[in-house]
Design a protein around this motif. Structure first.
Motif, PDB file in Angstrom:
ATOM      1  N   LEU A   7       0.829  -1.201   0.000  1.00  0.00           N
ATOM      2  CA  LEU A   7       0.000   0.000   0.000  1.00  0.00           C
ATOM      3  C   LEU A   7       0.864   1.252   0.000  1.00  0.00           C
ATOM      4  O   LEU A   7       0.592   2.219  -0.731  1.00  0.00           O
ATOM      5  CB  LEU A   7      -0.929  -0.015   1.215  1.00  0.00           C
ATOM      6  N   LEU A   8       1.917   1.260   0.807  1.00  0.00           N
ATOM      7  CA  LEU A   8       2.784   2.435   0.904  1.00  0.00           C
ATOM      8  C   LEU A   8       3.612   2.663  -0.365  1.00  0.00           C
ATOM      9  O   LEU A   8       4.187   3.741  -0.542  1.00  0.00           O
ATOM     10  CB  LEU A   8       3.706   2.305   2.119  1.00  0.00           C
ATOM     11  N   SER A   9       3.655   1.687  -1.249  1.00  0.00           N
ATOM     12  CA  SER A   9       4.397   1.849  -2.501  1.00  0.00           C
ATOM     13  C   SER A   9       3.515   2.380  -3.633  1.00  0.00           C
ATOM     14  O   SER A   9       4.005   2.640  -4.734  1.00  0.00           O
ATOM     15  CB  SER A   9       5.026   0.516  -2.925  1.00  0.00           C
ATOM     16  N   ARG A  10       2.220   2.578  -3.383  1.00  0.00           N
ATOM     17  CA  ARG A  10       1.331   3.058  -4.431  1.00  0.00           C
ATOM     18  C   ARG A  10       1.581   4.526  -4.734  1.00  0.00           C
ATOM     19  O   ARG A  10       1.847   5.330  -3.848  1.00  0.00           O
ATOM     20  CB  ARG A  10      -0.143   2.896  -4.013  1.00  0.00           C
ATOM     21  N   PHE A  11       1.489   4.890  -6.003  1.00  0.00           N
ATOM     22  CA  PHE A  11       1.555   6.297  -6.392  1.00  0.00           C
ATOM     23  C   PHE A  11       0.747   6.479  -7.665  1.00  0.00           C
ATOM     24  O   PHE A  11       0.502   5.534  -8.412  1.00  0.00           O
ATOM     25  CB  PHE A  11       3.008   6.760  -6.602  1.00  0.00           C
ATOM     26  N   SER A  12       0.279   7.700  -7.877  1.00  0.00           N
ATOM     27  CA  SER A  12      -0.485   8.012  -9.079  1.00  0.00           C
ATOM     28  C   SER A  12       0.470   8.344 -10.220  1.00  0.00           C
ATOM     29  O   SER A  12       1.486   9.011 -10.018  1.00  0.00           O
ATOM     30  CB  SER A  12      -1.410   9.204  -8.824  1.00  0.00           C
ATOM     31  N   THR A  13       0.112   7.875 -11.420  1.00  0.00           N
ATOM     32  CA  THR A  13       0.922   8.195 -12.588  1.00  0.00           C
ATOM     33  C   THR A  13       0.065   8.158 -13.837  1.00  0.00           C
ATOM     34  O   THR A  13      -0.848   7.335 -13.954  1.00  0.00           O
ATOM     35  CB  THR A  13       2.104   7.223 -12.746  1.00  0.00           C
ATOM     36  N   ASP A  14       0.362   9.081 -14.769  1.00  0.00           N
ATOM     37  CA  ASP A  14      -0.271   9.004 -16.077  1.00  0.00           C
ATOM     38  C   ASP A  14       0.732   8.524 -17.136  1.00  0.00           C
ATOM     39  O   ASP A  14       0.441   8.558 -18.329  1.00  0.00           O
ATOM     40  CB  ASP A  14      -0.889  10.336 -16.481  1.00  0.00           C
ATOM     41  N   ALA A  15       1.897   8.059 -16.686  1.00  0.00           N
ATOM     42  CA  ALA A  15       2.861   7.422 -17.586  1.00  0.00           C
ATOM     43  C   ALA A  15       2.446   5.958 -17.718  1.00  0.00           C
ATOM     44  O   ALA A  15       2.992   5.065 -17.067  1.00  0.00           O
ATOM     45  CB  ALA A  15       4.275   7.545 -17.032  1.00  0.00           C
ATOM     46  N   LEU A  16       1.429   5.728 -18.545  1.00  0.00           N
ATOM     47  CA  LEU A  16       0.775   4.416 -18.619  1.00  0.00           C
ATOM     48  C   LEU A  16       0.866   3.849 -20.027  1.00  0.00           C
ATOM     49  O   LEU A  16       0.738   4.567 -21.015  1.00  0.00           O
ATOM     50  CB  LEU A  16      -0.702   4.557 -18.214  1.00  0.00           C
ATOM     51  N   THR A  17       1.080   2.557 -20.095  1.00  0.00           N
ATOM     52  CA  THR A  17       1.164   1.859 -21.374  1.00  0.00           C
ATOM     53  C   THR A  17       0.211   0.674 -21.343  1.00  0.00           C
ATOM     54  O   THR A  17      -0.367   0.336 -20.313  1.00  0.00           O
ATOM     55  CB  THR A  17       2.602   1.366 -21.629  1.00  0.00           C
ATOM     56  N   PRO A 165       2.057   0.899 -15.549  1.00  0.00           N
ATOM     57  CA  PRO A 165       3.044   1.979 -15.425  1.00  0.00           C
ATOM     58  C   PRO A 165       4.254   1.720 -16.314  1.00  0.00           C
ATOM     59  O   PRO A 165       4.776   0.604 -16.362  1.00  0.00           O
ATOM     60  CB  PRO A 165       3.424   1.937 -13.942  1.00  0.00           C
ATOM     61  N   SER A 166       4.682   2.743 -17.032  1.00  0.00           N
ATOM     62  CA  SER A 166       5.863   2.596 -17.871  1.00  0.00           C
ATOM     63  C   SER A 166       7.094   2.478 -16.984  1.00  0.00           C
ATOM     64  O   SER A 166       7.082   2.896 -15.823  1.00  0.00           O
ATOM     65  CB  SER A 166       5.991   3.783 -18.823  1.00  0.00           C
ATOM     66  N   PRO A 167       8.174   1.898 -17.507  1.00  0.00           N
ATOM     67  CA  PRO A 167       9.367   1.685 -16.683  1.00  0.00           C
ATOM     68  C   PRO A 167       9.936   2.973 -16.075  1.00  0.00           C
ATOM     69  O   PRO A 167      10.579   2.928 -15.035  1.00  0.00           O
ATOM     70  CB  PRO A 167      10.365   1.049 -17.658  1.00  0.00           C
ATOM     71  N   ASP A 168       9.700   4.114 -16.725  1.00  0.00           N
ATOM     72  CA  ASP A 168      10.250   5.359 -16.189  1.00  0.00           C
ATOM     73  C   ASP A 168       9.292   6.072 -15.235  1.00  0.00           C
ATOM     74  O   ASP A 168       9.592   7.173 -14.767  1.00  0.00           O
ATOM     75  CB  ASP A 168      10.654   6.296 -17.324  1.00  0.00           C
ATOM     76  N   ALA A 169       8.148   5.465 -14.911  1.00  0.00           N
ATOM     77  CA  ALA A 169       7.228   6.068 -13.935  1.00  0.00           C
ATOM     78  C   ALA A 169       7.875   6.014 -12.561  1.00  0.00           C
ATOM     79  O   ALA A 169       8.317   4.955 -12.104  1.00  0.00           O
ATOM     80  CB  ALA A 169       5.898   5.321 -13.932  1.00  0.00           C
ATOM     81  N   LYS A 170       7.956   7.158 -11.902  1.00  0.00           N
ATOM     82  CA  LYS A 170       8.673   7.244 -10.634  1.00  0.00           C
ATOM     83  C   LYS A 170       7.731   7.670  -9.516  1.00  0.00           C
ATOM     84  O   LYS A 170       6.907   8.572  -9.676  1.00  0.00           O
ATOM     85  CB  LYS A 170       9.795   8.285 -10.733  1.00  0.00           C
ATOM     86  N   SER A 171       7.891   7.031  -8.371  1.00  0.00           N
ATOM     87  CA  SER A 171       7.132   7.405  -7.193  1.00  0.00           C
ATOM     88  C   SER A 171       7.692   8.703  -6.629  1.00  0.00           C
ATOM     89  O   SER A 171       8.909   8.861  -6.530  1.00  0.00           O
ATOM     90  CB  SER A 171       7.222   6.307  -6.133  1.00  0.00           C
ATOM     91  N   PRO A 172       6.816   9.661  -6.281  1.00  0.00           N
ATOM     92  CA  PRO A 172       7.327  10.896  -5.675  1.00  0.00           C
ATOM     93  C   PRO A 172       7.868  10.630  -4.272  1.00  0.00           C
ATOM     94  O   PRO A 172       7.513   9.640  -3.637  1.00  0.00           O
ATOM     95  CB  PRO A 172       6.083  11.794  -5.614  1.00  0.00           C
ATOM     96  N   ARG A 173       8.745  11.523  -3.828  1.00  0.00           N
ATOM     97  CA  ARG A 173       9.260  11.383  -2.471  1.00  0.00           C
ATOM     98  C   ARG A 173       8.132  11.633  -1.479  1.00  0.00           C
ATOM     99  O   ARG A 173       7.415  12.618  -1.560  1.00  0.00           O
ATOM    100  CB  ARG A 173      10.396  12.396  -2.235  1.00  0.00           C
TER     101      ARG A 173
END
Length: 199
Positions: A7-17, A165-173
């Motif tokens: 759960l703590l590793s979840r993040f929102s991203t629009d870098a989606l494939t 998530p694309s490989p370059d999708a990064k979780s924010p700090r």
């Protein structure tokens, strides 16, 4: 990895494939909505799944809404939003099936929709997919909501863009939680996060 770590590793991203969840996977993911807090058991959440060729049609409805709301909208903004809605692997329109005359206050019905959407985002992450919840001015256009199946008093709560998530999708700090928590001892509390925001 424990469930909490996941759960703590979840993040929102629009870098989606591609791929997006297939119909069987999506049914299970959307079933997570049924676990959301829901005062009165009204189940006010509704989901419109937009995939394949329907994405371009939905994009044109969104563009028409933008022009209706702001006849002077910039062409660059139109093209950006058209591109997002027509190319995301899958889009889910978040509907709110509201009952204004019910004893359950509307705000609680809307919060149930939001809680269900968060469950869906978590379920996407837990199954290896990703997503982001987007809104913007078109979310509040009753004509667009009606075109998607939500005539007044029902409304949109936004859209989920869904995919892998694309490989370059990064979780924010992540910020530490302590600035957002206070121990109550009988007097009104103050939060460190608010003090920093005022600086």
């Amino acid at each position: 990895m424990t469930s909490l770590d996941l759960l703590l590793s979840r993040f929102s991203t629009d870098a989606l494939t591609q791929p997006a969840p297939d119909p069987a996977q999506l049914e299970r993911i959307l079933s997570a909505a049924m676990c959301a807090p829901d005062h009165g058991r009204l189940r006010p959440w509704r989901y419109v799944v937009i995939r394949d060729d329907a994405r371009a049609k939905a994009a044109e409805l969104v563009v028409a809404s933008m022009k209706r709301l702001d006849p002077d909208v910039a062409e660059a903004k139109i093209e950006k939003r058209r591109g997002r809605f027509s190319t995301m692997p899958l889009t889910i329109a978040l509907g709110m099936h509201l009952r204004p005359d019910h004893k359950i206050p509307l705000i609680e019905q809307e919060m149930a929709v939001a809680a269900a959407a968060m469950n869906v985002l978590n379920a996407l992450h837990f199954t290896g997919f990703g997503g982001v919840w987007v809104s913007g001015d078109v979310t509040y256009d009753p004509q667009l909501a009606t075109q998607l199946g939500f005539p007044p008093p029902h409304r949109l709560a936004g859209f989920l863009f869904v995919g892998t998530p694309s490989p370059d999708a990064k979780s924010p700090r992540r910020r530490p939680v302590d600035g957002y928590v206070a121990q109550w001892d009988g007097a009104p509390v103050h939060f460190a996060a608010d003090e920093k925001a005022a600086d």
